[in-house]
Design a protein around this motif. Structure first.
Motif, PDB file in Angstrom:
ATOM      1  N   LEU A   3      34.173  38.099 -16.646  1.00  0.00           N
ATOM      2  CA  LEU A   3      35.061  36.941 -16.652  1.00  0.00           C
ATOM      3  C   LEU A   3      36.409  37.360 -16.086  1.00  0.00           C
ATOM      4  N   SER A   4      37.032  36.464 -15.356  1.00  0.00           N
ATOM      5  CA  SER A   4      38.401  36.742 -14.941  1.00  0.00           C
ATOM      6  C   SER A   4      39.304  36.620 -16.169  1.00  0.00           C
ATOM      7  N   GLN A   5      40.464  37.203 -16.082  1.00  0.00           N
ATOM      8  CA  GLN A   5      41.411  37.077 -17.191  1.00  0.00           C
ATOM      9  C   GLN A   5      41.769  35.614 -17.414  1.00  0.00           C
ATOM     10  N   LYS A   6      41.898  34.870 -16.351  1.00  0.00           N
ATOM     11  CA  LYS A   6      42.235  33.444 -16.463  1.00  0.00           C
ATOM     12  C   LYS A   6      41.130  32.686 -17.184  1.00  0.00           C
ATOM     13  N   ARG A   7      39.869  32.945 -16.795  1.00  0.00           N
ATOM     14  CA  ARG A   7      38.736  32.253 -17.427  1.00  0.00           C
ATOM     15  C   ARG A   7      38.662  32.617 -18.916  1.00  0.00           C
ATOM     16  N   ALA A   8      38.819  33.895 -19.233  1.00  0.00           N
ATOM     17  CA  ALA A   8      38.767  34.322 -20.630  1.00  0.00           C
ATOM     18  C   ALA A   8      39.885  33.670 -21.435  1.00  0.00           C
ATOM     19  N   SER A   9      41.089  33.613 -20.868  1.00  0.00           N
ATOM     20  CA  SER A   9      42.193  32.986 -21.606  1.00  0.00           C
ATOM     21  C   SER A   9      41.940  31.494 -21.801  1.00  0.00           C
ATOM     22  N   ASP A  10      41.308  30.858 -20.813  1.00  0.00           N
ATOM     23  CA  ASP A  10      40.960  29.439 -20.944  1.00  0.00           C
ATOM     24  C   ASP A  10      39.932  29.235 -22.060  1.00  0.00           C
ATOM     25  N   VAL A  11      38.900  30.080 -22.083  1.00  0.00           N
ATOM     26  CA  VAL A  11      37.858  29.979 -23.112  1.00  0.00           C
ATOM     27  C   VAL A  11      38.462  30.166 -24.496  1.00  0.00           C
ATOM     28  N   ASN A  13      41.540  29.631 -25.282  1.00  0.00           N
ATOM     29  CA  ASN A  13      42.621  28.679 -25.481  1.00  0.00           C
ATOM     30  C   ASN A  13      43.939  29.382 -25.837  1.00  0.00           C
ATOM     31  N   ILE A  14      44.223  30.454 -25.073  1.00  0.00           N
ATOM     32  CA  ILE A  14      45.489  31.167 -25.237  1.00  0.00           C
ATOM     33  C   ILE A  14      46.126  31.330 -23.862  1.00  0.00           C
ATOM     34  N   PRO A  15      47.436  31.428 -23.801  1.00  0.00           N
ATOM     35  CA  PRO A  15      48.106  31.605 -22.514  1.00  0.00           C
ATOM     36  C   PRO A  15      47.648  32.908 -21.827  1.00  0.00           C
ATOM     37  N   LEU A  16      47.566  32.863 -20.516  1.00  0.00           N
ATOM     38  CA  LEU A  16      47.122  34.012 -19.740  1.00  0.00           C
ATOM     39  C   LEU A  16      47.976  35.244 -20.027  1.00  0.00           C
ATOM     40  N   ASP A  17      49.295  35.098 -20.107  1.00  0.00           N
ATOM     41  CA  ASP A  17      50.146  36.269 -20.327  1.00  0.00           C
ATOM     42  C   ASP A  17      49.866  36.935 -21.675  1.00  0.00           C
ATOM     43  N   LEU A  41      33.814  34.166 -27.290  1.00  0.00           N
ATOM     44  CA  LEU A  41      33.262  34.873 -26.131  1.00  0.00           C
ATOM     45  C   LEU A  41      31.749  35.028 -26.258  1.00  0.00           C
ATOM     46  N   SER A  42      31.249  35.222 -27.461  1.00  0.00           N
ATOM     47  CA  SER A  42      29.799  35.333 -27.671  1.00  0.00           C
ATOM     48  C   SER A  42      29.093  34.034 -27.335  1.00  0.00           C
ATOM     49  N   ASN A  43      29.747  32.919 -27.570  1.00  0.00           N
ATOM     50  CA  ASN A  43      29.151  31.617 -27.278  1.00  0.00           C
ATOM     51  C   ASN A  43      28.933  31.389 -25.789  1.00  0.00           C
ATOM     52  N   LEU A  44      29.556  32.207 -24.953  1.00  0.00           N
ATOM     53  CA  LEU A  44      29.370  32.053 -23.511  1.00  0.00           C
ATOM     54  C   LEU A  44      28.070  32.670 -23.017  1.00  0.00           C
ATOM     55  N   ARG A  45      27.427  33.449 -23.845  1.00  0.00           N
ATOM     56  CA  ARG A  45      26.194  34.115 -23.445  1.00  0.00           C
ATOM     57  C   ARG A  45      24.980  33.236 -23.765  1.00  0.00           C
ATOM     58  N   ASP A  46      24.007  33.252 -22.854  1.00  0.00           N
ATOM     59  CA  ASP A  46      22.754  32.558 -23.149  1.00  0.00           C
ATOM     60  C   ASP A  46      21.793  33.553 -23.824  1.00  0.00           C
ATOM     61  N   ASP A  47      20.590  33.165 -24.078  1.00  0.00           N
ATOM     62  CA  ASP A  47      19.641  34.019 -24.793  1.00  0.00           C
ATOM     63  C   ASP A  47      19.294  35.292 -24.039  1.00  0.00           C
ATOM     64  N   SER A  48      19.421  35.312 -22.722  1.00  0.00           N
ATOM     65  CA  SER A  48      19.092  36.504 -21.941  1.00  0.00           C
ATOM     66  C   SER A  48      20.286  37.445 -21.839  1.00  0.00           C
TER      67      SER A  48
END
Length: 53
Positions: A3-11, A13-17, A41-48
């Motif tokens: 994940l990019s830092q931006k995507r992770a911060s969006d997931v 729900n915290i500011p990128l900085d 972050l765990s919720n982003l994973r599928d069963d595989s």
């Protein structure tokens, strides 16, 4: 998770900085937020184990 830092911060729900500071170890994740970060972050994973988009 590739994940990019931006995507992770969006997931999370915290500011990128703030995310960048967490990742670099310049700021600690508050204990009450730590499990939520793991869960979100765990919720982003599928069963595989692949990251869902």
């Amino acid at each position: 998770m590739n994940l990019s830092q931006k995507r992770a911060s969006d997931v999370l729900n915290i500011p990128l900085d703030i995310f960048v500071r967490y990742e670099a170890g310049d700021k600690r994740i508050p204990e009450d937020r730590y499990q939520k970060v793991i869960d979100d972050l765990s919720n982003l994973r599928d069963d595989s184990g692949s990251v869902l988009n």
